[in-house]
Write a protein that holds these residues in place. Structure first.
Motif, PDB file in Angstrom:
ATOM      1  N   GLY A   1       0.806  -1.206   0.000  1.00 20.29           N
ATOM      2  CA  GLY A   1       0.000   0.000   0.000  1.00 20.29           C
ATOM      3  C   GLY A   1       0.844   1.261   0.000  1.00 20.29           C
ATOM      4  N   GLN A   2       0.301   2.316  -0.570  1.00 17.28           N
ATOM      5  CA  GLN A   2       0.871   3.664  -0.523  1.00 17.28           C
ATOM      6  C   GLN A   2      -0.180   4.581   0.100  1.00 17.28           C
ATOM      7  OE1 GLN A   2       1.811   4.194  -4.734  1.00 17.28           O
ATOM      8  NE2 GLN A   2       3.999   4.055  -4.242  1.00 17.28           N
ATOM      9  N   TYR A   3       0.273   5.438   1.013  1.00 19.56           N
ATOM     10  CA  TYR A   3      -0.691   6.201   1.799  1.00 19.56           C
ATOM     11  C   TYR A   3      -0.296   7.674   1.903  1.00 19.56           C
ATOM     12  CZ  TYR A   3      -1.216   1.339   3.220  1.00 19.56           C
ATOM     13  OH  TYR A   3      -1.345  -0.028   3.218  1.00 19.56           O
ATOM     14  N   ASP A   4      -1.292   8.535   1.778  1.00 20.22           N
ATOM     15  CA  ASP A   4      -1.142   9.956   2.094  1.00 20.22           C
ATOM     16  C   ASP A   4      -1.457  10.085   3.582  1.00 20.22           C
ATOM     17  OD1 ASP A   4      -1.261  12.683   2.432  1.00 20.22           O
ATOM     18  OD2 ASP A   4      -2.836  13.029   0.953  1.00 20.22           O
ATOM     19  N   ALA A   5      -0.418  10.052   4.404  1.00 17.98           N
ATOM     20  CA  ALA A   5      -0.603   9.885   5.843  1.00 17.98           C
ATOM     21  C   ALA A   5      -1.464  10.976   6.475  1.00 17.98           C
ATOM     22  CB  ALA A   5       0.757   9.821   6.544  1.00 17.98           C
ATOM     23  N   LEU A   6      -1.259  12.226   6.048  1.00 17.01           N
ATOM     24  CA  LEU A   6      -1.968  13.330   6.699  1.00 17.01           C
ATOM     25  C   LEU A   6      -3.448  13.363   6.347  1.00 17.01           C
ATOM     26  CD1 LEU A   6       0.648  16.223   6.443  1.00 17.01           C
ATOM     27  CD2 LEU A   6       0.330  14.544   8.265  1.00 17.01           C
ATOM     28  N   ALA A   7      -3.851  12.572   5.343  1.00 15.10           N
ATOM     29  CA  ALA A   7      -5.268  12.526   4.959  1.00 15.10           C
ATOM     30  C   ALA A   7      -6.025  11.424   5.697  1.00 15.10           C
ATOM     31  CB  ALA A   7      -5.395  12.314   3.453  1.00 15.10           C
ATOM     32  N   ILE A   8      -5.328  10.648   6.537  1.00 17.41           N
ATOM     33  CA  ILE A   8      -5.941   9.512   7.227  1.00 17.41           C
ATOM     34  C   ILE A   8      -6.105   9.859   8.700  1.00 17.41           C
ATOM     35  CG2 ILE A   8      -5.742   7.058   7.770  1.00 17.41           C
ATOM     36  CD1 ILE A   8      -3.976   6.755   5.300  1.00 17.41           C
ATOM     37  N   SER A   9      -7.254   9.610   9.239  1.00 18.45           N
ATOM     38  CA  SER A   9      -7.605  10.042  10.596  1.00 18.45           C
ATOM     39  C   SER A   9      -6.750   9.369  11.666  1.00 18.45           C
ATOM     40  CB  SER A   9      -9.082   9.745  10.882  1.00 18.45           C
ATOM     41  OG  SER A   9      -9.407  10.075  12.223  1.00 18.45           O
ATOM     42  N   LEU A  10      -6.500  10.138  12.722  1.00 16.25           N
ATOM     43  CA  LEU A  10      -5.868   9.614  13.930  1.00 16.25           C
ATOM     44  C   LEU A  10      -6.896   9.245  14.996  1.00 16.25           C
ATOM     45  CD1 LEU A  10      -2.974  12.220  14.404  1.00 16.25           C
ATOM     46  CD2 LEU A  10      -2.705   9.860  13.624  1.00 16.25           C
ATOM     47  N   ASN A  11      -8.126   9.672  14.820  1.00 16.17           N
ATOM     48  CA  ASN A  11      -9.093   9.610  15.920  1.00 16.17           C
ATOM     49  C   ASN A  11     -10.154   8.527  15.798  1.00 16.17           C
ATOM     50  OD1 ASN A  11      -7.858  11.746  17.253  1.00 16.17           O
ATOM     51  ND2 ASN A  11      -9.044  13.267  16.123  1.00 16.17           N
ATOM     52  N   HIS A  12     -10.249   7.873  14.643  1.00 16.99           N
ATOM     53  CA  HIS A  12     -11.224   6.786  14.502  1.00 16.99           C
ATOM     54  C   HIS A  12     -10.705   5.766  13.497  1.00 16.99           C
ATOM     55  CE1 HIS A  12     -12.617   7.949  10.491  1.00 16.99           C
ATOM     56  NE2 HIS A  12     -12.610   9.205  10.899  1.00 16.99           N
ATOM     57  N   PHE A  13     -11.409   4.660  13.380  1.00 11.99           N
ATOM     58  CA  PHE A  13     -10.981   3.567  12.507  1.00 11.99           C
ATOM     59  C   PHE A  13     -12.085   3.186  11.528  1.00 11.99           C
ATOM     60  CE2 PHE A  13      -8.646   3.425  16.465  1.00 11.99           C
ATOM     61  CZ  PHE A  13      -7.332   3.414  16.001  1.00 11.99           C
ATOM     62  N   ASP A  14     -12.873   4.179  11.137  1.00 17.42           N
ATOM     63  CA  ASP A  14     -13.934   3.974  10.157  1.00 17.42           C
ATOM     64  C   ASP A  14     -13.384   4.158   8.741  1.00 17.42           C
ATOM     65  OD1 ASP A  14     -15.594   3.770  12.365  1.00 17.42           O
ATOM     66  OD2 ASP A  14     -16.097   5.912  12.335  1.00 17.42           O
ATOM     67  N   ASN A  15     -14.224   3.811   7.749  1.00 18.26           N
ATOM     68  CA  ASN A  15     -13.917   4.067   6.335  1.00 18.26           C
ATOM     69  C   ASN A  15     -12.546   3.522   5.945  1.00 18.26           C
ATOM     70  OD1 ASN A  15     -16.378   5.587   6.217  1.00 18.26           O
ATOM     71  ND2 ASN A  15     -15.272   7.353   7.054  1.00 18.26           N
ATOM     72  N   VAL A  16     -12.322   2.261   6.241  1.00 19.23           N
ATOM     73  CA  VAL A  16     -11.028   1.633   5.946  1.00 19.23           C
ATOM     74  C   VAL A  16     -10.869   1.471   4.436  1.00 19.23           C
ATOM     75  CG1 VAL A  16      -9.583  -0.396   6.344  1.00 19.23           C
ATOM     76  CG2 VAL A  16     -11.118   0.421   8.146  1.00 19.23           C
ATOM     77  N   SER A  17      -9.734   1.927   3.912  1.00 14.61           N
ATOM     78  CA  SER A  17      -9.484   1.848   2.473  1.00 14.61           C
ATOM     79  C   SER A  17      -9.059   0.429   2.088  1.00 14.61           C
ATOM     80  CB  SER A  17      -8.393   2.834   2.065  1.00 14.61           C
ATOM     81  OG  SER A  17      -7.143   2.447   2.620  1.00 14.61           O
TER      82      SER A  17
END
Length: 389
Positions: free
Chosen positions: A205-221
């Motif tokens: 996987g490749q990830y745009d880290a700052l676009a991924i939430s720190l506060n919840h674990f919903d909407n998993v890509s």
């Protein structure tokens, strides 16, 4: 599963935990090393440098030593407010304004375009995590301990086939993808790109880290799910090493300060401010006291790095199952009593602690919040023995 284990009483709970009960960590992690990404696309290690600085005192005036002779309030106020010839107050003249220190700093190379941070991890089979279980010293009857071991084995067998294990793995995968493990470097970043690779350099996987939430674990890509499946497979016994690389752009070029782990040093030498974690060995000192031309103002201590424990703490910051999550809105690290350094508080009481849940493994469904918390607690590792009756 053996017939003996299959016939085990699934309703049994235990009044107390075994005298010896410990689990090893379920995810092996390397230190994360820091590298300069240079403008010619090569890279070099980011080094921790020890040097001196002259700062200013940052203490409350109330912390200064009291005057030898006691003054009246009126005299004290007048002395504090009264300026000297050069405009300073008498109080500031009496105290030393300077704060001379020896400290460690890590900065990028002047030619750097970004910071690279790399580490590796591998999930271990859940069946290997029960490290020791034994009766207390002097306890003769070990029947209860044998039954307790069987209860743990039963829970682990159920967990390995559960959706709860997948959920825990997805949460760990998110904390890789969102760069939580980069700590302060994430906070200061303009952009972060993270890559995860498996066996044979297979891109997970490749990830745009700052676009991924720190506060919840919903909407998993989908790419998070791919990474999570490799972690879950490892916890089931199909181990695969995962290589992780973060490329951090701070939005400016040059010698930008970056932040490896800090070392705790008890009884630091006077004037020594901050030791940073690094790997390797310090450069040899060429200092020659008899010849001031060879005087060195700085010294390289080693390659800057994030300690494996610090990374592990970030990856296990997945506990949204604690009672106060709805109010706080932030996950906390998985800890037996919900201990949280940021808040300086325990977020789990006796009824919701890992010690309590560990007494009744047979009643835990790994697909429930309690069961998922205990799967994560097993992965965390540590000592759970010594529970009260």
């Amino acid at each position: 599963m053996s017939n003996q284990l299959a016939m085990f009483d699934q309703t049994e709970t235990f009044k107390k935990l075994p005298g010896v009960l410990s689990f090893q960590r379920g995810i092996a992690i390397s230190d994360a090393l820091f590298f300069n990404q240079l403008d010619d696309n090569t890279e070099t290690p980011v080094m921790v440098v020890r040097h001196g600085i002259r700062g200013t005192q940052n203490v409350s005036s109330g912390d200064s030593k009291p005057a030898k002779a006691k003054k009246t309030d009126q005299e004290a106020n007048a002395a504090e407010a009264s300026p000297t010839v050069d405009g300073t107050t008498k109080d500031s003249v009496a105290r030393d304004v300077s704060n001379v220190q020896i400290t460690d700093t890590a900065k990028l190379d002047p030619r750097s375009t970004a910071l690279k941070v790399r580490c590796h991890l591998r999930a271990l089979d859940l069946e290997q995590l029960l490290f020791a279980v034994a009766a207390s010293k002097g306890e003769q009857d070990t029947t209860a301990v044998k039954r307790y071991r069987e209860s743990v084995e039963r829970f682990i067998a159920a967990a390995k086939e559960s959706e709860g294990l997948q959920e825990v793995s997805r949460r760990i995968a998110r904390n890789i993808a969102n760069g939580r493990w980069l700590w302060r470097n994430r906070t200061l970043a303009h952009s972060i790109r993270i890559e995860a690779r498996g066996l044979g350099d297979r891109l997970l996987g490749q990830y745009d880290a700052l676009a991924i939430s720190l506060n919840h674990f919903d909407n998993v890509s989908e790419s998070e799910r791919v990474l999570a499946s490799v972690i879950a497979d490892g916890l089931r016994g199909e181990a695969e090493t995962i290589a992780i690389e973060a490329i951090i752009d701070f939005g400016i070029r040059g010698s930008v300060e970056v932040f490896p782990s800090q070392n705790y040093v008890e009884k630091k030498p006077k004037g020594f401010a901050r030791p940073l974690y690094c790997v390797g060995h310090p450069s040899e000192s060429r200092a020659m006291p008899e010849n001031h031309l060879y005087f060195e103002a700085t010294r390289e201590m080693g390659q800057a790095a994030l300690r494996d424990q610090k990374i592990g703490n970030a990856l296990r910051t997945i506990d949204t199952w604690y009672p106060a999550y709805a109010e706080r809105g932030r996950p906390i690290p998985v800890e037996p009593n919900g201990a949280n350094l940021d808040a300086q508080a325990f977020f789990r009481d006796k009824k919701t602690s890992a010690f309590e849940y560990a007494r009744r493994f047979n009643l835990l469904d790994p697909n429930t919040s309690e069961g998922q918390f205990m799967i994560a607690s097993l992965i965390r590792g540590g000592v759970l023995s010594g529970g009260e009756e």
